[in-house]
Each structure stands twice: as structure tokens, then as C-alpha cells.
Write an enzyme that holds these catalytic residues in place. Structure first.
Site: not given
Lengths: 199, 212, 212, 199
Positions: D103, D106-108
Site C-alpha cells: 500500500c 498508507c498501509s492498507c
């Protein structure tokens, strides 16, 4: 996790001094080198130089023509040469065009005529924003240009060093070169301000 | 390289910390060590010829991105300069850290760079050009916001300079003129543009003739 | 926005701090406060409905770029979450700073955002599409490395989601399907690509039918 | 000059606690809310879940077909649902194709089947580099793929949550589902590793 931005680094004052001391220990710094270069930076390179160039261009059409054709030669007539001044191009403002200078990749500027770049010119705020949203940036800095004035931004990405040639305010007829130069500030030479005639 | 230093057009930064004509710009330096940054840089670049200014620019670009963004301007000059003295074998990081009494983080490792292409006929003022769609791993002076963009040449320099993608890596660098290329700001930033044109000074090797 | 968070393809970062299969990933949290980050986020987003997750993502993007890069991941979640509780009027920065016993810097100000465009016929798997060349000032989930690029649709979601460029600003957001769009990596990164394809999950409003 | 990245901010431990205390003072945190959500994160969401899904797909062709057609439904059969697991798509590896998840914005990640994303997945190093130079990144991390294996990177920029379905190693014939699941690690489910059969 990933490293921080080196929170453990020695303070920059100590690191700068360490670099000097390490070179000194190896006798690599000639006597007076730092002092001479510092005098260049602190005294010789000054926006008053660029201001004199502008004032001359305002009163002498032949000089103005030379400045716009070969800025380097025009600055050389005053002795304004040296590092970061080897190829100078002057950018002519008009009542409907404002030229603005930036260096998005680092902070290149025409040292001999503008002096060292100011902190704000080197800021990430200026470097990131002025090529894209110059009108807002200039307004925030105090120059509120009417929509009728187009803005052209010059990015100093190679070896050309730019200076802005502002247009002469109407209320300066009969002024001496010296008096004219007094209204040409560093900010005017960078293009984020216009000459202001004191009232 | 598409590094963190290539800031043109990045959103999110706040107001420029300056009101016009509020400063006399004297004194030039604000901290007692600041003059050493340029002084020791030009010692290496001009006097000792240990490295060139393109290499210095690239050394700064090679700083770890967080270190780059957190460091004030003259700190970056000191780190870039120190990195080159170390990489060239003049100094060691160990002696710098010993003298500094603490860590002295330097730039990340150097890469190969690339040579300039073969000489070609020059462009002329008024020519329409396109910036090559190249992704250079090493040093380059092509800001990413003009990659692949079409513009018009408004000036060709009468002097030629070493191709920075080579010079920045200490390689033999063929000289080329640079061109002031004017880009319609809407081509760069769409409808958010608040500039009529952005003029970028580009080495000949970054440009191709545009299709009609 | 073309913010510092849009990191895909940025050069200059070092090695990923991990060797494969070296961790059990337990415990999940490493600091006693870390669980509060998601906990208080989902309190606001799921239970209290004070804000939505798109707004949270955008609040983090609105952090000052240096603060964003310097802050660890869960610190960014805390700052984004706290910013929204303050912007929505639930808390004040003053009470947060009083309780923290020090400064509690929040995200930079919110902007307007934009509504989704009008509904259009859906694309089908196999369609060639182009990502719109738009420069969005506010929140968007179009990473800049695909702006203007051509790709092929490999999947259309069977569910529709609120258009993030609106939802991220707390605006009424029309729902759209998203598409998994496959891009030839050489179109994105030239010869430096070390990937055959990059597939990006894009809202319908970011796409246009490609010319034949 | 320009501000630093808030060097004067209170420590994050104190800021996180302050946020909780401020909400508590206003009685906005229901009893047990934080504790229940923390249990979800620490216990329920676990890469062992994704491993069970993979193992089932390896032994049951109908399940495998379902997983590839409707990953959400396939995961629901095990009860793996909830936040960040509403729309799951499984990516099928082959001996000549390695799928990798990231991701960049962000950090999905698919929490219910993969667990919370690990620190390295959230690192700027991984987010910036893997979409562009995946082969080098994987090699540095310990997965040296031959040139005959193509790498496809999936950027989690919307609401789809991906999981990688690795191909079953040849030396696992006759293994139980439980034993098969034991070689499917979190890194395997993200696509930066392949299942390794202990020798």
C-alpha cells in the site's frame, strides 16, 4: 523499526568544526582560504550589486540592451563575476509580467549579484510551492498581484543564474542611479517583490 | 533520481517563512559554523579539486530522505561535503566522528551514473521539444515535474557545461549547451496552476525534438 | 494531493528493515500505547461516527511533511485521529496539550475536496483505460505514479464505495466501483522497472476510456 | 528559519494517553471498547487465518475455485470477516509469477486474514521501492527470484484487500491441512516469501 533521521548525530556545530579540524590536521586548508572565501560571501556578494545593475539599466538604454542580451557581460562591467555568476541572464518584468526565480532541486542563485540565497528561498515551502501556486505564495509573502499580471517562474536547474530586471516605477523620474538602486532589494531581484517608491 | 530533494510541485508544505522586504540580509550567517559549509565545500571543489559541484549536489541528494528533510540547509552542505571527502579517501568517517564526539551520518552509497549521449545538432530558439521519459537512477538535473512534457525553447546558452548525470558521479562528462524551455503551466499542474509558464534550464541530452 | 505520503517510486530510501520469515509477529504491539492508536481511531470512525476512515487518511496526509516523515506509523495514526476529534469540535488542542504536558502538533488545515462526477457506464474487464491527468488539491487515492498512464482493467469490484475525494473531506460521496488496472511497469518506470506489471485499485471517476 | 518536525512535541506515549484521557473525560469511550478492539487486533486477526484459507485451497479444488472467484465468501466460510476484510481478492502465484502486495499511500492490508500489517510493510523503504524495484527489494529481504519468475505488484489504493495464494510446494504430497498451513507465513501471504518445506 526503520531508523529515524539520525537523532543521535552530533550537533551540527560540532560536526562542521570536526570537518574543518580533520582537514586542518592534514594541512589541507591553505592559510587564509576560509577567511577570504567568507569575506566574499559576507561582504562582496551583495544584492546592492544587482541593484546597481538594475539602476544603470533604468537610466542607460544601451546598457539595458546589453543586460538583456548578455547579462554576464553587463555584470562584468561592474566586476560582478565569480562562482555562481558565470552565466547571468536578466529577466525583464513588465506591468503585465512578473518573473520569479527559484531552484527546486537545491538552491542555486547568482551569488555575485544577488548575494547568497536567503533562508526562505532555500526553504522547502518555497521550493515546492512557487512553481505550482506562485500567486498564492506571493500573496502570502506580501505581493498581491492583480490577475492581469501573468507570473512566469524560472527554475534554476542548470548553470544559468537569473536576476529579475523590474520595471521602473513611474514616480522615479529624475532620480539618481544611487537613489534608484536603493529601491531594488534582494527580494525584488528574486522576483517576489516589486520596487516600492517611499511615499 | 526521483529523490525527496526533487520538491517542485509537492503539496503539503506551509507558508514560506518570509514577508517581502522585511530583512536586510545582514549578517549573512546566523550561526558561527555556517560559513564553514561553503568554505570547506569550495576548498574541495575549487582549490583541492577533490570533487566537483555536481558531485556535491548528488551527495546531498543521496542523504537518507528523513535526514535530508530534517537537516537545515547548511547542515546538508556539511554532510554532502564530508561524504565526498570520505568517499574520495581524504578523510575517514571514524576520524570525523572522533573529532565531532558523536555520530556523523554521511550520504548513502554512490551509484554508477551514466555517460552523455552522442552529440547531436543543436536546437534553436522557437523549437518545440519534449523532455525524454527517462528514469535515471543517479544524479540528474531534470526535475520530475517536466519528464515527458512538451515545451518551447526560449534560449540556448552560449556556453557548454559538463553533462551532470556523468559529472555528478565523477565520470568524464561531455559538455552540452543548456536550453531555457518554457512549459505551459497547465500541462504541468492542470487547472491548479497559478503560474502562466514555468521555464526550466535543461541540458541538451534531456531533450528531443517534438512531433509536429 | 501530491503529498509526501505518495511514496510509490520515490528513490533514495534504503533497505527494507526485514528478513523474510524471521518474525512471529507476536506480540502485535511493541509499545504500551500503540493499541490506542487504532482503538481511538475506530472509536471515532465506527462507534461514534465522528469521522470516516477516508477523512482519517487525509488527516494524516495533511501532517506537515517533516512531521509525517519523522513520525513512526502509530504516531501518525494518533496525530490524524486527534486532528479530526479537534476539527469536529469534540476536543480542543488546548485540552490535549494540557493532558500531554507539552505540544501536541496536529495536521495542517482541511481544504474543500471535490464531489464525484456524474455516473457513467461502467468499464468492463479487458477495457483499456487512461488515468485522468488531474491535479487534485485535496484527498485522492490516485497515486501520482499512474497519473495519465494507460492500463488494462483486470477486475471490477462487485461492491461500490464512496468516492474518496469527497468522503475524505466529510462531503456527501457518491458510490462507485473500483477497478484493478494493470499497468506495464515500463510505462511507469522506464528501463529501471524491476516489475512486470503494477496493478492499482482505482475508483471509476479516476478513469477514462483509452483511445484505440 | 522554517520549523523542524516539531522537536518540541510531547512524547508520543504521553500524546496517545492524552487523547484517550480527553475522550474519557467526556465519557465517550464505552466500557470495554478499547479492550475488545485490542483483543481483535492482538488475537483474532492472525496470519494463521490466511494460512488456513490457503491450505484449504490447496486440498479442495472447489474451495480454491471459490477463493479465486470470490475471496470474501471463501474467507467468510472460516468466519474471517470484519474491518479491512470486506472485499478480499486472492492472487494466484504460479511457478513463473510472484504476486506482491503493498500500500504505497498508507498501509492498507486484509486484517482478518493477514493480521495487522508488520512494521516493515509500513516502512517508507517498502512503500517507495517495491512498486519500482521489486526484484532487488525481494532479494535484499531474502527471496532471490530467478529471472524466469515475473513479479506483479498490487497497490492497495482502494477498498479491495489482497492476499496471495502461493503455489503448493511439490514436496508436500499427503500433508494434512494443518501441516500445510504451518508453512504459510504472514510474509508468504503478503507475497515477499514462498512457502518453505523444512528439510
Amino acid at each position: 523499526m526503520a531508523h529515524d533521521s539520525h537523532p543521535t548525530a552530533a550537533p551540527i556545530a560540532r560536526r562542521a568544526q570536526a570537518l574543518k579540524d580533520a582537514l586542518d590536521r592534514k594541512k589541507l586548508i591553505p592559510d587564509g582560504f576560509i577567511e577570504d572565501f567568507t569575506k566574499l560571501m559576507e561582504v562582496d556578494w551583495d544584492p546592492a550589486n544587482g541593484a546597481r545593475v538594475v539602476a544603470r539599466a533604468w537610466v542607460d538604454p544601451a546598457y539595458r540592451e546589453l543586460l538583456l542580451r548578455d547579462g554576464t557581460a553587463a555584470c562584468e562591467q561592474f566586476g560582478y563575476t565569480g562562482p555562481q555568476g558565470e552565466y547571468i541572464v536578466a529577466l525583464e518584468n513588465t506591468p503585465t509580467l512578473q518573473n520569479v526565480i527559484v531552484c527546486t532541486l537545491c538552491s542555486c542563485t547568482a551569488w555575485p549579484v544577488l548575494g547568497l540565497p536567503p533562508d526562505w528561498y532555500k526553504s522547502f515551502e518555497y521550493r515546492s510551492r512557487v512553481v505550482r501556486e506562485a500567486r498564492t505564495v506571493l500573496r502570502e509573502m506580501g505581493l498581491d498581484l492583480p490577475e492581469s499580471v501573468a507570473i512566469k517562474v524560472w527554475d534554476t536547474t542548470a548553470e544559468t543564474r537569473f536576476m529579475v530586471l523590474p520595471f521602473r516605477p513611474a514616480a522615479t523620474e529624475g532620480w539618481s542611479e544611487e537613489k534608484l538602486a536603493s529601491i531594488v532589494t534582494k527580494d525584488v531581484l528574486i522576483g517576489v517583490a516589486r520596487p516600492i517608491v517611499p511615499t | 533520481m526521483d529523490g525527496i530533494h526533487d520538491l517542485g510541485g509537492t503539496n503539503g508544505f506551509g507558508t514560506v517563512p518570509h514577508r517581502i522586504n522585511s530583512l536586510t540580509y545582514k549578517p549573512v550567517f546566523h550561526e558561527p559554523w555556517e560559513h564553514l559549509a561553503y568554505g570547506l565545500l569550495f576548498l574541495g571543489a575549487d582549490r583541492l579539486r577533490t570533487f566537483n559541484v555536481d558531485e556535491l549536489r548528488h551527495a546531498i541528494e543521496r542523504m537518507e530522505p528523513r535526514q535530508y528533510l530534517a537537516a537545515p540547509y547548511y547542515d546538508r552542505i556539511v554532510v554532502g561535503t564530508a561524504s565526498l571527502y570520505v568517499e574520495k579517501g581524504v578523510l575517514t568517517q571514524a576520524e570525523l566522528e572522533e573529532l565531532a564526539g558523536g555520530a556523523f551520518p554521511l550520504a548513502r552509497p554512490q551509484t554508477e551514473g551514466r555517460a552523455a549521449g552522442s552529440p547531436r545538432p543543436h536546437f534553436e530558439v522557437g523549437d518545440e521539444v519534449v523532455v525524454t521519459r527517462e528514469f535515471v537512477r543517479g544524479h540528474t538535473r531534470m526535475p520530475k515535474y517536466v519528464r515527458g512534457k512538451r515545451g518551447t525553447i526560449v534560449h540556448r546558452t552560449s556556453v557548454e557545461w559538463p553533462f551532470p548525470d556523468a559529472a555528478g558521479h565523477g565520470r568524464e562528462a561531455r559538455r552540452q549547451p543548456t536550453y531555457h524551455v518554457s512549459f505551459d503551466a497547465r500541462d504541468l499542474w492542470g487547472e491548479t496552476a497559478e503560474v502562466s509558464a514555468v521555464v526550466v534550464d535543461l541540458w541538451e541530452g534531456y531533450l528531443e525534438k517534438a512531433d509536429e
